[in-house]
Write an enzyme that holds these catalytic residues in place. Structure first.
Site, PDB file in Angstrom:
ATOM      1  N   ASN A 179       5.935   7.688   2.043  1.00  0.00           N
ATOM      2  CA  ASN A 179       4.502   7.668   1.793  1.00  0.00           C
ATOM      3  C   ASN A 179       3.727   8.637   2.676  1.00  0.00           C
ATOM      4  O   ASN A 179       2.628   9.063   2.313  1.00  0.00           O
ATOM      5  CB  ASN A 179       3.953   6.256   2.043  1.00  0.00           C
ATOM      6  CG  ASN A 179       4.509   5.242   1.080  1.00  0.00           C
ATOM      7  OD1 ASN A 179       4.495   5.445  -0.127  1.00  0.00           O
ATOM      8  ND2 ASN A 179       5.023   4.139   1.603  1.00  0.00           N
TER       9      ASN A 179
ATOM     10  N   GLY B  13       4.866   2.746   9.275  1.00  0.00           N
ATOM     11  CA  GLY B  13       4.984   3.522   8.050  1.00  0.00           C
ATOM     12  C   GLY B  13       6.391   3.929   7.668  1.00  0.00           C
ATOM     13  O   GLY B  13       7.366   3.678   8.378  1.00  0.00           O
ATOM     14  N   GLU B  14       6.465   4.578   6.503  1.00  0.00           N
ATOM     15  CA  GLU B  14       7.714   5.109   5.963  1.00  0.00           C
ATOM     16  C   GLU B  14       7.478   6.543   5.521  1.00  0.00           C
ATOM     17  O   GLU B  14       6.423   6.880   4.985  1.00  0.00           O
ATOM     18  CB  GLU B  14       8.187   4.269   4.770  1.00  0.00           C
ATOM     19  CG  GLU B  14       8.594   2.852   5.137  1.00  0.00           C
ATOM     20  CD  GLU B  14       7.819   1.819   4.302  1.00  0.00           C
ATOM     21  OE1 GLU B  14       6.903   2.209   3.551  1.00  0.00           O
ATOM     22  OE2 GLU B  14       8.140   0.630   4.432  1.00  0.00           O
TER      23      GLU B  14
ATOM     24  N   ASP C 193       0.869  -1.182   0.000  1.00  0.00           N
ATOM     25  CA  ASP C 193       0.000   0.000   0.000  1.00  0.00           C
ATOM     26  C   ASP C 193       0.901   1.226   0.000  1.00  0.00           C
ATOM     27  O   ASP C 193       1.266   1.739   1.057  1.00  0.00           O
ATOM     28  CB  ASP C 193      -0.918  -0.037   1.232  1.00  0.00           C
ATOM     29  CG  ASP C 193      -1.874   1.145   1.287  1.00  0.00           C
ATOM     30  OD1 ASP C 193      -1.851   1.981   0.366  1.00  0.00           O
ATOM     31  OD2 ASP C 193      -2.642   1.245   2.261  1.00  0.00           O
ATOM     32  N   HIS C 194       1.289   1.666  -1.188  1.00  0.00           N
ATOM     33  CA  HIS C 194       2.264   2.749  -1.336  1.00  0.00           C
ATOM     34  C   HIS C 194       1.678   3.916  -2.102  1.00  0.00           C
ATOM     35  O   HIS C 194       0.884   3.729  -3.031  1.00  0.00           O
ATOM     36  CB  HIS C 194       3.496   2.246  -2.101  1.00  0.00           C
ATOM     37  CG  HIS C 194       4.579   1.726  -1.229  1.00  0.00           C
ATOM     38  ND1 HIS C 194       5.847   2.261  -1.193  1.00  0.00           N
ATOM     39  CD2 HIS C 194       4.590   0.705  -0.347  1.00  0.00           C
ATOM     40  CE1 HIS C 194       6.594   1.587  -0.338  1.00  0.00           C
ATOM     41  NE2 HIS C 194       5.843   0.634   0.191  1.00  0.00           N
TER      42      HIS C 194
END
Length: 349
Positions: free
Chosen positions: A108, A104-105, A37-38
């Site tokens: 994104n 997360g990251e 999911d990006h």
């Protein structure tokens, strides 16, 4: 017996092509699927960012496979929205959907314009999101003030059983921290010693449920091409935390990977032209204790990989379909409220 699933990388493949690929994966013998999911791809050469939640509805409706998705609630996604999405897919496709909830990251999440928190704060925010999502999936009306804010939220369409909420972890520390709330664990291929540490930390902290691993692979009948394709597509993904969490653009990942050599790819990707070798690698993860393996073919071409593995790799393994992907008790609610019941307000701490 092990579930062998197909990982769908929205960063790399157009969603229409990815839908055809997962349908083909079912036809050749894969028994499950999951997807990323990006909003951003990891590098310019990948070049896609299909919206996972739209795609999941189409994929679930056009196959009989169970699906999982990796999601990061708390910044780009409000947890109430994710709870509603989980509830809808769980209602439409009972027992066939699970979600891994991570911290997360930056690549994104930075688009909201908010400061990217440190890891401890992100993990604390994730835990608040998990509690909000679980309460909403149990039919409660939720208000909450903390690292996320919720005002009198309720999900009206609820599944008969809560879908499983899985903990993603690449380190033993994260695995142990998430054990108290998770219905299972998902990680990625690492050296076996690291994987044992992650599993031991999760189980040692009381972690329940399935053990799942996503395995990055590169296959081509030509060994040099298999390596070159892995280097082209995945050299931006060889960096350990915290770098992979904190770089905030596709361009930054491209810059960071400038000096990654083809031979450096073997630590991150299982690369071989030998299908027997791929089968042996998969069997090693089974021996480590993983219940489910999801294979991510890092080159963009998926059909060649699916056909080769369906004909030559899966028959060498004792492949089975997964059990229904539902929450366990504890930590999940064993008897969620049904839509016709009157919810009780829940004010989370």
């Amino acid at each position: 017996m092990t579930v062998i699933g197909f990982h769908n990388s929205h960063e790399q493949v157009h969603p229409a092509d990815l839908l055809r690929a997962v349908q083909h994966a079912e036809q050749v013998g894969f028994t499950a699927a999951m997807c990323s999911d990006h909003l951003e791809p990891w590098n310019e050469r990948q070049g896609h960012s299909g919206f996972a939640w739209s795609w999941l509805g189409a994929a679930l409706a056009t196959t009989n496979l169970p699906f999982g998705a990796v999601n990061a609630p708390g910044q780009r996604y409000h947890p109430v929205i994710i709870a509603q999405a989980i509830a809808t897919l769980g209602s439409m496709f009972p027992g066939r959907f699970w979600v891994a909830l991570g911290s997360g990251e930056a690549m994104n999440e930075h688009v909201t314009g908010h400061v990217w928190p440190n890891k401890e704060l992100r993990d604390a925010r994730l835990r608040e999101c998990v509690d909000v999502i679980r309460a909403l999936l149990a039919g409660e009306e939720v208000s909450h003030e903390g690292l996320v804010t919720v005002d009198r939220a309720r999900i009206w369409t609820l599944p008969e059983q809560q879908p499983a909420l899985i903990a993603p972890a690449v380190s033993a520390k994260t695995a142990a921290r998430h054990a108290e709330w998770a219905d299972g664990l998902v990680t990625i291929n690492q050296p076996h010693e690291k994987l044992r540490e992650v599993i031991d930390a999760y189980r040692g902290a009381g972690g329940q449920g399935t053990l799942t691993i996503q395995v990055h692979v590169s296959y081509d009948p030509d060994a040099d091409r298999a390596l070159a394709l892995a280097h082209d597509q995945w050299r931006s993904n060889v960096f350990p935390p915290p770098l992979c969490w904190d770089l905030d653009t596709t361009h930054a990942f491209d810059q960071a990977s400038t000096f990654v050599r083809p031979e450096d790819m073997h630590d991150a990707v299982r690369i071989s032209s030998d299908l027997a070798q791929h089968a042996a690698w998969i069997a090693e993860y089974v021996d480590l204790g993983f219940d489910q393996e999801y294979l991510h073919h890092v080159p963009k071409e998926q059909i060649l990989f699916l056909d080769a593995f369906g004909e030559h790799v899966l028959p060498q393994l004792d492949v089975t379909a997964p059990a229904p992907a539902v929450a366990i008790d504890p930590p999940g609610s064993a008897d969620p409220l049904r839509p016709h019941q009157t919810p009780q307000p829940a004010v989370l701490p």
